[in-house]
Motif scaffolding. Structure first.
Motif, PDB file in Angstrom:
ATOM      1  N   THR B 109       0.820  -1.193   0.000  1.00  0.00           N
ATOM      2  CA  THR B 109       0.000   0.000   0.000  1.00  0.00           C
ATOM      3  C   THR B 109       0.863   1.254   0.000  1.00  0.00           C
ATOM      4  OG1 THR B 109      -1.726  -1.173   1.185  1.00  0.00           O
ATOM      5  CG2 THR B 109      -1.834   1.202   1.245  1.00  0.00           C
ATOM      6  N   THR B 113       0.997   3.464  -3.303  1.00  0.00           N
ATOM      7  CA  THR B 113       0.461   4.814  -3.211  1.00  0.00           C
ATOM      8  C   THR B 113       1.529   5.835  -3.582  1.00  0.00           C
ATOM      9  OG1 THR B 113      -1.001   4.076  -1.463  1.00  0.00           O
ATOM     10  CG2 THR B 113      -0.685   6.436  -1.674  1.00  0.00           C
ATOM     11  N   SER B 116       2.043   5.739  -7.437  1.00  0.00           N
ATOM     12  CA  SER B 116       0.886   6.281  -8.160  1.00  0.00           C
ATOM     13  C   SER B 116       0.813   7.788  -8.028  1.00  0.00           C
ATOM     14  CB  SER B 116      -0.409   5.688  -7.616  1.00  0.00           C
ATOM     15  OG  SER B 116      -0.450   4.318  -7.873  1.00  0.00           O
ATOM     16  N   VAL B 117       0.891   8.269  -6.784  1.00  0.00           N
ATOM     17  CA  VAL B 117       0.698   9.702  -6.564  1.00  0.00           C
ATOM     18  C   VAL B 117       1.801  10.495  -7.258  1.00  0.00           C
ATOM     19  CG1 VAL B 117       0.594  11.505  -4.813  1.00  0.00           C
ATOM     20  CG2 VAL B 117      -0.587   9.353  -4.443  1.00  0.00           C
ATOM     21  N   ASN B 181      -8.048   9.414 -12.303  1.00  0.00           N
ATOM     22  CA  ASN B 181      -7.357  10.250 -11.320  1.00  0.00           C
ATOM     23  C   ASN B 181      -6.485  11.285 -11.997  1.00  0.00           C
ATOM     24  OD1 ASN B 181      -8.430   8.923  -9.092  1.00  0.00           O
ATOM     25  ND2 ASN B 181      -6.930   7.288  -9.281  1.00  0.00           N
ATOM     26  N   ILE B 228      -3.624  10.719  -2.248  1.00  0.00           N
ATOM     27  CA  ILE B 228      -3.066   9.738  -1.312  1.00  0.00           C
ATOM     28  C   ILE B 228      -4.186   8.865  -0.740  1.00  0.00           C
ATOM     29  CG2 ILE B 228      -1.945   9.472   0.930  1.00  0.00           C
ATOM     30  CD1 ILE B 228      -0.179  11.819   0.242  1.00  0.00           C
ATOM     31  N   HIS B 231      -5.675   6.330  -3.235  1.00  0.00           N
ATOM     32  CA  HIS B 231      -4.786   5.202  -3.516  1.00  0.00           C
ATOM     33  C   HIS B 231      -4.549   4.321  -2.304  1.00  0.00           C
ATOM     34  CE1 HIS B 231      -3.978   7.614  -7.136  1.00  0.00           C
ATOM     35  NE2 HIS B 231      -3.921   6.423  -7.678  1.00  0.00           N
ATOM     36  N   LEU B 232      -4.543   4.931  -1.126  1.00  0.00           N
ATOM     37  CA  LEU B 232      -4.418   4.105   0.083  1.00  0.00           C
ATOM     38  C   LEU B 232      -5.553   3.095   0.130  1.00  0.00           C
ATOM     39  CD1 LEU B 232      -3.408   6.398   3.107  1.00  0.00           C
ATOM     40  CD2 LEU B 232      -2.037   4.690   1.925  1.00  0.00           C
ATOM     41  N   ASN B 235      -5.345   0.519  -2.855  1.00  0.00           N
ATOM     42  CA  ASN B 235      -4.269  -0.455  -2.709  1.00  0.00           C
ATOM     43  C   ASN B 235      -4.533  -1.421  -1.566  1.00  0.00           C
ATOM     44  OD1 ASN B 235      -2.236   0.048  -4.736  1.00  0.00           O
ATOM     45  ND2 ASN B 235      -2.009   2.044  -3.784  1.00  0.00           N
ATOM     46  N   TRP B 236      -5.060  -0.889  -0.478  1.00  0.00           N
ATOM     47  CA  TRP B 236      -5.337  -1.735   0.671  1.00  0.00           C
ATOM     48  C   TRP B 236      -6.378  -2.796   0.323  1.00  0.00           C
ATOM     49  CZ3 TRP B 236      -2.986  -2.568   5.160  1.00  0.00           C
ATOM     50  CH2 TRP B 236      -3.671  -3.292   6.139  1.00  0.00           C
TER      51      TRP B 236
END
Lengths: 321, 323
Positions: B109, B113, B116-117, B181, B228, B231-232, B235-236
């Protein structure tokens, strides 16, 4: 622009058009740092989006790893013909179509109705509280949602069967019955996602001018009439676009959840095109055959998207492009 | 509603108490007079039902995770836990597989993240610049991928050819850049970074890098926060890429461990439960573990939920507007 065009350094190309091109190039070069910022994302889409698109040609070939995507021998439409001729074809396509169109018909209006009601609430605090509660399930993972379904609908000690028994009924083995797969899938989808979609419609509702509501109130319109004549027409463009997008995703949506909800007992209704691709392609390693099925699926999607977009545009509604 | 209630409570000084308060439209029909109160009652009632329908299953799982399974079986657990026990949690917290899954999930994660960010913000800023040469075709390069994709099999083969199978990168990289996004971030930059600022910085000799890192990013905290958070959570919660790309169990993220326990009912895999003497005991513990794992895996999200609430709604609205 005009200054750079008139300024022609010695040795530069003599035609104005070529000069324009070099000046553009120079401008692009001057902002090379922007391209550096863009580069990782471009590498990403090329590697993980365009390369697989290029690889999708194995649907027309007999893929073998040694020869790669472009080197494998041609098979033409053989894999497509095999899929359409297979006994699985009708069941898988019908399951996909039924599950997704039922899901769309039943689940799509729910967030709209919720948003229209929540929008009418007078108490800001109750409004906020409702929103928070309704969209909180959208943060729960698919795995946990399906796990919850397994537990709550378990024939043994499941909450739902406890309720059924409380009223004197017999416990039902929900996850083992093909006829319960669709209601569970659609119901849990509404439970999880209606709240989040509601927020999008609420945002669209706040964009409606309060003056319209004021005027209607002065004219004696009640809430239901205001919803019908002001709110619904006001959010119609957003509704149309989300509907088109949902149609375009008709064959893709919720594939992970379907896969998780599949049991050997409910396969009769729960085997959809994409789970079939997964089991044939990745579990049985028939790469080309399953790639052809996947491509067939994407093609239907694209056709549906384009068709409904065309209908929406003809009907004078907003459309994607 | 306030209209109909107000007249009797008006202070008597305004009108003669004997004369009834004049209505602006005296001949309102019964239906129209009671339409709004009726609407309010039905609306609030509906919402209360929806709220209970959302909260109660979650609450039930919470109390079931600390209740004696036989009490649930007998239908005695409704409002409060019965036969309080923490055995499920003890078992979960002492299970190596689950803990490793938790640690893997945290790692994937955080890395996912971060990647990605960083990639999305950089690309979105470049694409937000109107003076970027080739802006439209470059944007198109990304947008096309929203409508056409190569399919599951080709994606799997590409990841395999890249030699990423059974590594963290197979989970983290393929889904790193979501075009949706990217569009949201680009819209944010377009609306929130004034061109004058850029001109001024350029006049002072700041390069594009310098401008992006020391002016644009500090100005874009809400966007960074939103990205953030999105994506957190994503991903989680992700499990599918791990399912198809990972082979070794010691690399499984929590969601995949959960899937094996909750959906496949591999209870024995969840407890290191060799010592259990009977099938019944194993099943009893299995139920406790399942309820407990749902609670434990959802807690990290409940912790971040209040923080992201505001931003998430904003993001959803931004998405709606850009639609």
């Amino acid at each position: 622009m005009s200054t750079t065009r008139s300024f022609r350094p010695p040795g530069a190309s003599s035609t104005p058009r070529a000069a324009r091109r070099t000046s553009r190039l120079r401008r692009a070069l001057r902002s090379w740092q922007l391209y550096v910022l863009l580069l990782p994302a471009i590498i990403h889409v090329i590697l993980f989006k365009y390369w697989p698109m290029y690889g999708a040609q194995i649907a027309f070939r007999n893929y073998n790893p040694a020869d790669g995507f472009a080197g494998s021998p041609w098979a033409g439409l053989e894999h497509f013909a095999r899929f359409i001729g297979s006994f699985q074809f009708e069941r898988v396509v019908m399951n996909t179509l039924t599950l997704n169109s039922l899901g769309l018909l039943i689940a799509f209006p729910v967030p709209i109705i919720l948003a229209l009601i929540v929008n009418q609430l007078q108490s800001e605090r109750f409004k906020k509280f409702t929103q928070t509660v309704l969209y909180s399930p959208s943060f729960i993972s698919v795995v946990v949602i399906v796990g919850m379904i397994h537990l709550l609908f378990s024939p043994r000690a499941g909450l739902v069967n406890n309720v059924i028994e409380l009223f004197g009924g017999d416990p039902i083995f929900f996850m083992g019955m093909p006829e319960w797969f669709r209601p569970l899938y659609i119901g849990s989808d509404i439970w999880q996602n209606a709240g989040f979609s509601m927020i999008i419609y609420l945002a669209a509702l706040t964009a409606i001018s309060p003056a319209l509501h004021e005027a209607a109130r002065v004219d004696g319109a009640n809430k239901l009439q205001r919803i019908w004549h002001i709110d619904i027409p006001g959010i119609m463009p957003v509704v149309t676009i989300l509907f088109i997008l949902a149609i375009g995703n008709l064959f893709n949506l919720g594939f992970e959840k379907v896969l998780l909800m599949q049991t050997d007992l409910n396969l009769q209704t729960s085997e959809v095109i994409q789970t079939y691709v997964y089991s044939v392609g990745l579990q049985q390693a028939q790469f080309s055959y399953s790639a052809a099925i996947g491509l067939f699926n994407s093609l239907i999607n694209l056709v549906l998207l384009l068709t409904f977009n065309w209908i929406a545009r003809k009907a004078g509604q907003s459309s994607l492009w | 509603m306030t209209q109909t209630v107000a007249p009797p409570t008006l202070p008597p000084t305004r009108k003669l108490p004997s004369s009834p308060a004049p209505q602006p439209r005296p001949r309102r029909s019964l239906v129209s007079r009671y339409a709004d109160p009726l609407f309010n009652v039905i609306a609030v009632g509906l919402l209360l039902v929806a709220i209970v329908a959302i909260i109660y299953p979650m609450y039930f799982i919470l109390i079931a995770s600390v209740s004696e399974p036989s009490e649930i079986l007998n239908g005695n657990v409704w409002v409060v836990p019965r036969g309080f026990t923490l055995e499920g949690y003890v078992q979960i917290l002492s299970d190596a597989g689950i803990l490793r899954g938790f640690a893997n999930s945290v790692l994937y994660t955080v890395v996912g993240t971060g990647v990605s960010v960083a990639v999305i913000l950089a690309a979105a800023y470049a694409l937000s610049r109107k003076d970027l040469y080739g802006r439209t075709p470059l944007m198109l390069l990304f947008v096309i991928t929203m409508f056409i994709d190569g399919g599951l099999i080709a994606r799997y083969l590409v990841v395999r050819d890249l030699g990423m199978l059974d590594t963290m990168w197979a989970v983290v990289l393929p889904g790193a850049v979501g075009v949706w996004n990217l569009i949201i971030a680009r819209a944010f930059f377009e609306n929130n970074v004034p061109g004058e600022l850029r001109d001024a910085a350029q006049m002072d000799g700041a390069s594009d890098f310098r401008f992006f890192f020391s002016i644009v990013l500090p100005l874009s905290k809400p966007l960074i926060f939103l990205m953030i958070m999105i994506h957190l959570v994503a991903n989680w919660n992700a499990f599918f890429d791990a399912l198809i790309f990972l082979d070794s169990e010691d690399k499984y993220p929590l969601q995949l461990v959960l899937r094996n326990v909750l959906v496949q009912s591999e209870v024995s895999a969840a407890g290191g439960t060799g010592a259990l003497d009977s099938y019944a005991a194993a099943q009893r513990l299995g139920e406790l573990i399942k309820y407990g794992m749902i609670v434990i895996s959802t807690i990290p999200l409940l912790i971040v939920l209040p923080f992201m609430q505001k931003h998430f709604t904003k993001g959803a609205m931004l998405g709606a507007v850009k639609n």
